[in-house]
Write a protein that holds these residues in place. Sequence first.
Motif, short mmCIF file in Angstrom:
data_model
loop_
_atom_site.label_atom_id
_atom_site.label_comp_id
_atom_site.label_asym_id
_atom_site.label_seq_id
_atom_site.Cartn_x
_atom_site.Cartn_y
_atom_site.Cartn_z
N GLN A 42 -37.56 -50.86 -41.21
CA GLN A 42 -38.79 -51.57 -40.86
C GLN A 42 -39.86 -50.64 -40.29
O GLN A 42 -40.97 -51.09 -40.01
N TYR A 43 -39.54 -49.35 -40.16
CA TYR A 43 -40.48 -48.40 -39.54
C TYR A 43 -40.65 -47.16 -40.43
O TYR A 43 -40.36 -46.04 -40.01
N PRO A 44 -41.15 -47.35 -41.66
CA PRO A 44 -41.28 -46.21 -42.57
C PRO A 44 -42.27 -45.15 -42.09
O PRO A 44 -42.09 -43.97 -42.39
N VAL A 45 -43.30 -45.55 -41.37
CA VAL A 45 -44.27 -44.56 -40.87
C VAL A 45 -43.59 -43.65 -39.84
O VAL A 45 -43.73 -42.42 -39.90
N ALA A 46 -42.85 -44.23 -38.91
CA ALA A 46 -42.15 -43.43 -37.91
C ALA A 46 -41.11 -42.53 -38.55
O ALA A 46 -40.99 -41.35 -38.19
N CYS A 47 -40.38 -43.06 -39.53
CA CYS A 47 -39.35 -42.26 -40.19
C CYS A 47 -39.95 -41.10 -40.97
O CYS A 47 -39.41 -39.98 -40.97
N ALA A 48 -41.07 -41.33 -41.63
CA ALA A 48 -41.74 -40.27 -42.37
C ALA A 48 -42.21 -39.16 -41.43
O ALA A 48 -42.12 -37.97 -41.74
N PHE A 49 -42.71 -39.56 -40.26
CA PHE A 49 -43.15 -38.58 -39.27
C PHE A 49 -41.98 -37.71 -38.82
O PHE A 49 -42.09 -36.47 -38.74
N LEU A 50 -40.85 -38.32 -38.54
CA LEU A 50 -39.68 -37.57 -38.09
C LEU A 50 -39.19 -36.60 -39.17
O LEU A 50 -38.88 -35.44 -38.87
N GLU A 51 -39.15 -37.06 -40.40
CA GLU A 51 -38.70 -36.19 -41.49
C GLU A 51 -39.66 -35.02 -41.70
O GLU A 51 -39.23 -33.89 -41.94
N ALA A 52 -40.95 -35.29 -41.59
CA ALA A 52 -41.94 -34.23 -41.78
C ALA A 52 -41.84 -33.18 -40.68
O ALA A 52 -41.90 -31.97 -40.95
N PHE A 53 -41.70 -33.63 -39.45
CA PHE A 53 -41.64 -32.67 -38.34
C PHE A 53 -40.34 -31.86 -38.41
O PHE A 53 -40.35 -30.66 -38.13
N ALA A 54 -39.24 -32.48 -38.79
CA ALA A 54 -37.99 -31.75 -38.92
C ALA A 54 -38.11 -30.67 -40.00
O ALA A 54 -37.66 -29.53 -39.81
N ALA A 55 -38.75 -31.00 -41.12
CA ALA A 55 -38.94 -30.02 -42.19
C ALA A 55 -39.85 -28.88 -41.71
O ALA A 55 -39.59 -27.71 -41.98
N GLU A 56 -40.89 -29.24 -40.99
CA GLU A 56 -41.83 -28.24 -40.48
C GLU A 56 -41.15 -27.27 -39.52
O GLU A 56 -41.45 -26.07 -39.49
N GLN A 57 -40.23 -27.77 -38.72
CA GLN A 57 -39.53 -26.96 -37.72
C GLN A 57 -38.23 -26.36 -38.24
O GLN A 57 -37.50 -25.72 -37.47
N ASP A 58 -37.93 -26.56 -39.52
CA ASP A 58 -36.67 -26.09 -40.11
C ASP A 58 -35.49 -26.54 -39.25
O ASP A 58 -34.66 -25.74 -38.82
N SER A 59 -35.44 -27.84 -39.02
CA SER A 59 -34.42 -28.41 -38.15
C SER A 59 -33.81 -29.66 -38.78
O SER A 59 -34.34 -30.21 -39.75
N ILE A 60 -32.69 -30.08 -38.21
CA ILE A 60 -31.96 -31.25 -38.69
C ILE A 60 -32.13 -32.38 -37.67
O ILE A 60 -31.86 -32.19 -36.48
#
Length: 209
Positions: A94-112
């Motif tokens: 129900q929170y695709p915007v929040a999930c997209a933000f988390l995935e983007a930041f993890a990719a940016e930081q090379d983190s899991i």
Amino acid sequence: MATIQSYRFQHRSHHQEIDMKYFKRIKSEIDPTPFLEEIQGVTGAWNVATGRQDKIPVQREAKAIPLRGLRKSAIGDRKRRDVHESRWTTGSKQYPVACAFLEAFAAEQDSILGRAKIVCLPAGKRVYPHIDRGDYYRVRNRYHFVLTSTHGSWMKAGDEEVRMQQGELWWFDNDQMHEANNDGDQDRIHMIFDMLPSARAGDVFGSAA
């Protein structure tokens, strides 16, 4: 639905001006509007999961929306605080915007990505002093993204204090004794999440990484 690419380029990095040991501002001027609208669009969003206030004494005055939680099937004979495996919650859909933000930041930081939640601390309430103990926390970085705050979200870690402003994303050291207090007159809403640097994945997950 917001894409990973759009978040990567819209958020402007901002280095913390003050030399601090336990806090670092990573980004600022992130528009919180789409995240808040997403929460407001879910009926009873804060009443679905009450484990935070029911089971964690130091967090008893806070409300939460879990986005990522520990993978229960992986607990085995470990304590919950030592379980590294995590997964998206059913409610996270129900929170695709929040999930997209988390995935983007993890990719940016090379983190899991690890565990993640949206947390509301009502006016006049607090999170009591504590240290996040366990193997899970020792190897991960903890972040706070401020969605709402009346005049800055007060937090203390060790001997340092900050006021995080709306639209800012901060790292802080939760190995230190830390606490929070909402001394404003409105709800304080943060997205709180953990990330494991990819370089440490092999140490944590072994061959499964």
